[in-house]
Scaffold this active site. Structure first.
Site, PDB file in Angstrom:
ATOM      1  N   GLY A  43      17.165 -21.983  -1.479  1.00  0.00           N
ATOM      2  CA  GLY A  43      17.884 -21.297  -2.556  1.00  0.00           C
ATOM      3  C   GLY A  43      18.200 -22.182  -3.741  1.00  0.00           C
ATOM      4  O   GLY A  43      17.653 -23.270  -3.883  1.00  0.00           O
ATOM      5  N   ALA A  44      19.112 -21.675  -4.615  1.00  0.00           N
ATOM      6  CA  ALA A  44      19.355 -22.294  -5.931  1.00  0.00           C
ATOM      7  C   ALA A  44      17.989 -22.480  -6.610  1.00  0.00           C
ATOM      8  O   ALA A  44      17.586 -23.580  -6.964  1.00  0.00           O
ATOM      9  CB  ALA A  44      20.125 -23.604  -5.807  1.00  0.00           C
TER      10      ALA A  44
ATOM     11  N   HIS B 207      14.546 -22.489  -8.746  1.00  0.00           N
ATOM     12  CA  HIS B 207      14.143 -22.982 -10.070  1.00  0.00           C
ATOM     13  C   HIS B 207      12.646 -22.755 -10.222  1.00  0.00           C
ATOM     14  O   HIS B 207      11.993 -22.187  -9.324  1.00  0.00           O
ATOM     15  CB  HIS B 207      14.524 -24.466 -10.234  1.00  0.00           C
ATOM     16  CG  HIS B 207      14.050 -25.320  -9.095  1.00  0.00           C
ATOM     17  ND1 HIS B 207      12.714 -25.586  -8.875  1.00  0.00           N
ATOM     18  CD2 HIS B 207      14.732 -25.951  -8.090  1.00  0.00           C
ATOM     19  CE1 HIS B 207      12.594 -26.357  -7.802  1.00  0.00           C
ATOM     20  NE2 HIS B 207      13.814 -26.590  -7.288  1.00  0.00           N
TER      21      HIS B 207
ATOM     22  N   GLY C  78      10.119 -24.579  -9.875  1.00  0.00           N
ATOM     23  CA  GLY C  78       9.278 -25.109  -8.792  1.00  0.00           C
ATOM     24  C   GLY C  78       9.089 -24.067  -7.696  1.00  0.00           C
ATOM     25  O   GLY C  78       7.979 -23.851  -7.193  1.00  0.00           O
ATOM     26  N   HIS C  79      10.198 -23.395  -7.329  1.00  0.00           N
ATOM     27  CA  HIS C  79      10.102 -22.319  -6.335  1.00  0.00           C
ATOM     28  C   HIS C  79       9.313 -21.135  -6.897  1.00  0.00           C
ATOM     29  O   HIS C  79       8.501 -20.529  -6.202  1.00  0.00           O
ATOM     30  CB  HIS C  79      11.499 -21.803  -5.960  1.00  0.00           C
ATOM     31  CG  HIS C  79      12.416 -22.834  -5.354  1.00  0.00           C
ATOM     32  ND1 HIS C  79      13.538 -23.293  -5.996  1.00  0.00           N
ATOM     33  CD2 HIS C  79      12.370 -23.477  -4.162  1.00  0.00           C
ATOM     34  CE1 HIS C  79      14.169 -24.168  -5.218  1.00  0.00           C
ATOM     35  NE2 HIS C  79      13.473 -24.309  -4.111  1.00  0.00           N
TER      36      HIS C  79
ATOM     37  N   GLN D 286      18.882 -29.802   9.480  1.00  0.00           N
ATOM     38  CA  GLN D 286      18.012 -30.795   8.832  1.00  0.00           C
ATOM     39  C   GLN D 286      18.800 -31.727   7.915  1.00  0.00           C
ATOM     40  O   GLN D 286      18.237 -32.606   7.277  1.00  0.00           O
ATOM     41  CB  GLN D 286      16.864 -30.126   8.084  1.00  0.00           C
ATOM     42  CG  GLN D 286      17.255 -29.440   6.777  1.00  0.00           C
ATOM     43  CD  GLN D 286      16.075 -28.752   6.131  1.00  0.00           C
ATOM     44  OE1 GLN D 286      15.531 -27.791   6.672  1.00  0.00           O
ATOM     45  NE2 GLN D 286      15.658 -29.229   4.966  1.00  0.00           N
TER      46      GLN D 286
ATOM     47  N   GLN E 248       4.474 -30.038  -3.391  1.00  0.00           N
ATOM     48  CA  GLN E 248       4.133 -31.469  -3.279  1.00  0.00           C
ATOM     49  C   GLN E 248       5.362 -32.355  -3.472  1.00  0.00           C
ATOM     50  O   GLN E 248       5.403 -33.494  -3.051  1.00  0.00           O
ATOM     51  CB  GLN E 248       3.074 -31.818  -4.329  1.00  0.00           C
ATOM     52  CG  GLN E 248       2.586 -33.258  -4.250  1.00  0.00           C
ATOM     53  CD  GLN E 248       1.999 -33.732  -5.562  1.00  0.00           C
ATOM     54  OE1 GLN E 248       1.180 -33.047  -6.152  1.00  0.00           O
ATOM     55  NE2 GLN E 248       2.437 -34.890  -6.030  1.00  0.00           N
TER      56      GLN E 248
ATOM     57  N   SER F 244      16.903 -28.324  -6.601  1.00  0.00           N
ATOM     58  CA  SER F 244      18.195 -27.626  -6.558  1.00  0.00           C
ATOM     59  C   SER F 244      19.331 -28.632  -6.671  1.00  0.00           C
ATOM     60  O   SER F 244      20.378 -28.349  -7.263  1.00  0.00           O
ATOM     61  CB  SER F 244      18.320 -26.850  -5.250  1.00  0.00           C
ATOM     62  OG  SER F 244      17.208 -25.995  -5.093  1.00  0.00           O
ATOM     63  N   ARG F 245      19.136 -29.822  -6.098  1.00  0.00           N
ATOM     64  CA  ARG F 245      20.205 -30.837  -6.128  1.00  0.00           C
ATOM     65  C   ARG F 245      20.484 -31.342  -7.550  1.00  0.00           C
ATOM     66  O   ARG F 245      21.550 -31.908  -7.797  1.00  0.00           O
ATOM     67  CB  ARG F 245      19.856 -32.012  -5.213  1.00  0.00           C
ATOM     68  CG  ARG F 245      19.948 -31.687  -3.726  1.00  0.00           C
ATOM     69  CD  ARG F 245      19.711 -32.911  -2.870  1.00  0.00           C
ATOM     70  NE  ARG F 245      19.858 -32.657  -1.445  1.00  0.00           N
ATOM     71  CZ  ARG F 245      18.888 -32.222  -0.636  1.00  0.00           C
ATOM     72  NH1 ARG F 245      17.670 -31.989  -1.132  1.00  0.00           N
ATOM     73  NH2 ARG F 245      19.118 -32.020   0.636  1.00  0.00           N
TER      74      ARG F 245
HETATM   75  P1  AMP Z   1      13.772 -26.347  -1.135  1.00  0.00           P
HETATM   76  O1  AMP Z   1      14.461 -25.091  -1.559  1.00  0.00           O
HETATM   77  O2  AMP Z   1      14.198 -27.552  -1.894  1.00  0.00           O
HETATM   78  O3  AMP Z   1      13.791 -26.537   0.371  1.00  0.00           O
HETATM   79  O4  AMP Z   1      12.250 -26.152  -1.518  1.00  0.00           O
HETATM   80  C1  AMP Z   1      11.502 -25.038  -1.079  1.00  0.00           C
HETATM   81  C2  AMP Z   1      10.047 -25.291  -1.397  1.00  0.00           C
HETATM   82  O5  AMP Z   1       9.895 -25.468  -2.798  1.00  0.00           O
HETATM   83  C3  AMP Z   1       9.527 -26.585  -0.734  1.00  0.00           C
HETATM   84  O6  AMP Z   1       8.204 -26.369  -0.282  1.00  0.00           O
HETATM   85  C4  AMP Z   1       9.570 -27.568  -1.873  1.00  0.00           C
HETATM   86  O7  AMP Z   1       8.628 -28.604  -1.741  1.00  0.00           O
HETATM   87  C5  AMP Z   1       9.233 -26.677  -3.050  1.00  0.00           C
HETATM   88  N1  AMP Z   1       9.724 -27.298  -4.289  1.00  0.00           N
HETATM   89  C6  AMP Z   1      10.975 -27.767  -4.532  1.00  0.00           C
HETATM   90  N2  AMP Z   1      11.044 -28.318  -5.760  1.00  0.00           N
HETATM   91  C7  AMP Z   1       9.803 -28.210  -6.303  1.00  0.00           C
HETATM   92  C8  AMP Z   1       9.216 -28.604  -7.542  1.00  0.00           C
HETATM   93  N3  AMP Z   1       9.921 -29.231  -8.484  1.00  0.00           N
HETATM   94  N4  AMP Z   1       7.915 -28.333  -7.746  1.00  0.00           N
HETATM   95  C9  AMP Z   1       7.177 -27.698  -6.777  1.00  0.00           C
HETATM   96  N5  AMP Z   1       7.663 -27.290  -5.598  1.00  0.00           N
HETATM   97  C10 AMP Z   1       8.959 -27.555  -5.353  1.00  0.00           C
END
Ligand code: AMP
Length: 284
Positions: free
Chosen positions: A31-32, A34, A36-37, A61, A148, A186-187
């Site tokens: 969540g949160a 952006h 990238g998601h 985790q 990635q 998200s952080r």
């Molecule tokens: P998270 O919500 O941080 O657990 O991320 C969920 C998915 O989004 C994971 O596969 C991350 O690798 C991917 N992700 C997070 N940030 C980015 C980013 N800046 N660019 C591409 N993928 C991302």
């Protein structure tokens, strides 16, 4: 978009969809959301009939309780973003539904987790593997999308898919960055304006390292990165590694490989961030 909270309800929905011949793309997140998601969600929507996103901040985790407590939560905004990319189902389970009792499972990935994130976050990848396996069983996707940005996580998930015979294709997309180069995360929402400005130094030192791959030894590049970050207020390097992107193991002779991964983790104020660059050595 339909929001589903119970694993059993989700399972029933996706089983019916699979029976009617629909392909399912799955994007697991915490969540949160952006850009990238959203990149992953758009790809899932394009390559599959149905898109499922999960938002679950997986407690097992986290090896740091503050990181878990302070992890950004923004469900309403996330739902609006998911509607904008035509996501079909959002799975948002409660912790107790996923873990009715303490999970007794422990995954071990040998040398793959003896370095970088695995080394510095004990138990992290076991927690990731547990939740990813559970969600793969519930969602039964044809394709699952990862970023990635979490390179070592992709290697771990690849191993789970292979070792546990999940019948799905793993798809990995490049890191989406802010205009100044900071990897979206998200952080980042936890950084104050000053820390946000300083955070770009993670990307800057990755670029610095990349520029020196042909002219300096691994040890010299590591020293240079450490020195550069020592000069930046509020930034504390946890590790910088030059790794083989297939095995994640440290590389001693950069020029012996076609491609290397430059990987970094650092605290910016209280917030731990990671980033990496995949570098094709023929192109630098
Ligand atoms: P998270 O919500 O941080 O657990 O991320 C969920 C998915 O989004 C994971 O596969 C991350 O690798 C991917 N992700 C997070 N940030 C980015 C980013 N800046 N660019 C591409 N993928 C991302």
């Amino acid at each position: 978009m339909e929001v589903i909270e119970k694993g059993n309800s989700l399972r029933a929905v996706v089983q019916a969809l699979r029976c009617s011949g629909k392909s399912i793309g799955f994007v697991p997140t915490m969540g949160a959301l952006h850009e990238g998601h959203l990149q992953l969600l758009r790809a899932a929507a394009q390559e599959n009939d149905i898109t499922v996103c999960s938002i679950f901040i997986n407690p097992i985790q986290f090896n740091n309780s503050d990181d878990y407590k302070l992890y950004p939560r923004a469900l309403e905004q996330d739902i609006a973003l998911l509607n904008s990319v035509a996501c079909d189902y959002l799975f948002v389970p409660e912790v107790l539904d996923i873990y009715p009792e303490q999970s007794p499972l422990r995954f071990s990935f040998g040398e793959l987790e003896g370095v970088m994130e695995g080394k510095h976050r004990p138990g992290h990848f076991s927690g990731v593997a547990t939740v990813v396996s559970k969600f793969f069983n519930l969602v039964q996707p044809h394709r699952a999308y990862f970023g990635q940005k979490d390179l070592q996580q992709v290697a771990i998930v690849r191993q789970i898919v292979q070792a546990l015979s999940f019948d799905l294709e793993l798809v990995c997309y490049p890191t989406v960055r802010e205009q100044d180069g900071l990897a979206m995360s998200s952080r980042n929402k936890r950084l104050d304006p000053e820390q946000r400005k300083l955070a770009v130094n993670l990307y800057k030192v990755l670029q610095l390292a990349k520029a020196q791959l042909h002219s300096k030894s691994v040890a010299e590049i590591k020293e240079e990165v450490a020195r550069a970050l020592q000069q930046v207020d509020q930034v504390k390097l946890e590790y910088f590694e030059i790794a083989n992107p297939k095995t994640m193991q440290p590389v001693t002779d950069v020029l012996a490989l076609p491609e290397v991964a430059l990987c970094i983790a650092a605290y910016v104020g209280p917030v731990r961030l990671i980033d990496n660059l995949l570098v094709n050595l023929k192109e630098v």
